[in-house]
Write a protein that holds these residues in place. Sequence first.
Motif, short mmCIF file in Angstrom:
data_model
loop_
_atom_site.label_atom_id
_atom_site.label_comp_id
_atom_site.label_asym_id
_atom_site.label_seq_id
_atom_site.Cartn_x
_atom_site.Cartn_y
_atom_site.Cartn_z
N THR A 1 38.48 82.46 46.47
CA THR A 1 38.72 83.51 45.61
C THR A 1 40.39 83.39 45.25
O THR A 1 41.00 83.04 46.06
CB THR A 1 38.57 84.72 46.26
N ARG A 2 40.64 83.31 44.01
CA ARG A 2 41.98 83.26 43.54
C ARG A 2 42.49 81.93 43.95
O ARG A 2 43.74 81.68 44.46
CB ARG A 2 42.97 84.51 44.04
N THR A 3 41.83 80.98 43.46
CA THR A 3 42.16 79.61 43.83
C THR A 3 42.29 78.68 42.79
O THR A 3 41.54 78.51 41.77
CB THR A 3 40.98 79.05 44.81
N THR A 4 43.35 77.83 42.73
CA THR A 4 43.39 76.76 41.62
C THR A 4 43.04 75.34 42.29
O THR A 4 43.57 75.10 43.38
CB THR A 4 44.92 76.79 41.19
N LEU A 5 42.18 74.93 41.47
CA LEU A 5 41.61 73.49 41.86
C LEU A 5 42.04 72.38 41.06
O LEU A 5 41.26 71.31 40.85
CB LEU A 5 40.15 73.43 42.25
#
Length: 110
Positions: free
Chosen positions: A13-17
């Motif tokens: 959740t609320r992650t940038t990949l």
Amino acid sequence: MQIHDVFDVLEATRTTLSGSSFDDVNLSGTRFNNTNLSGASFNQINFAGATFNDSNMSGWFINDVNLSGLRLHNSNLSGAEFVGCRMTGAKIDGIPVQALLDAYNAAKKD
């Protein structure tokens, strides 16, 4: 961060990949909502039945990927490159990809 040989469900959740690299990963049935995956690289991935909603997939490089049953909704694919991907039955705005390719190839011959 590296993840190897995990057979479990991952919830992020609320992650940038963005800029991530995925190789030989089963992501079938995975749901991506409002996810930034810009510049990511995918090699030998199973995306069968995966769903992307409101996701940034600009600049993707996709090689030897199974996209059957993939659903993309309101997502950014600007500059994405698809190489050797299986897209049987794929549609863009309701138009089968194969029909688009056939029309493109016919227009090139004229």
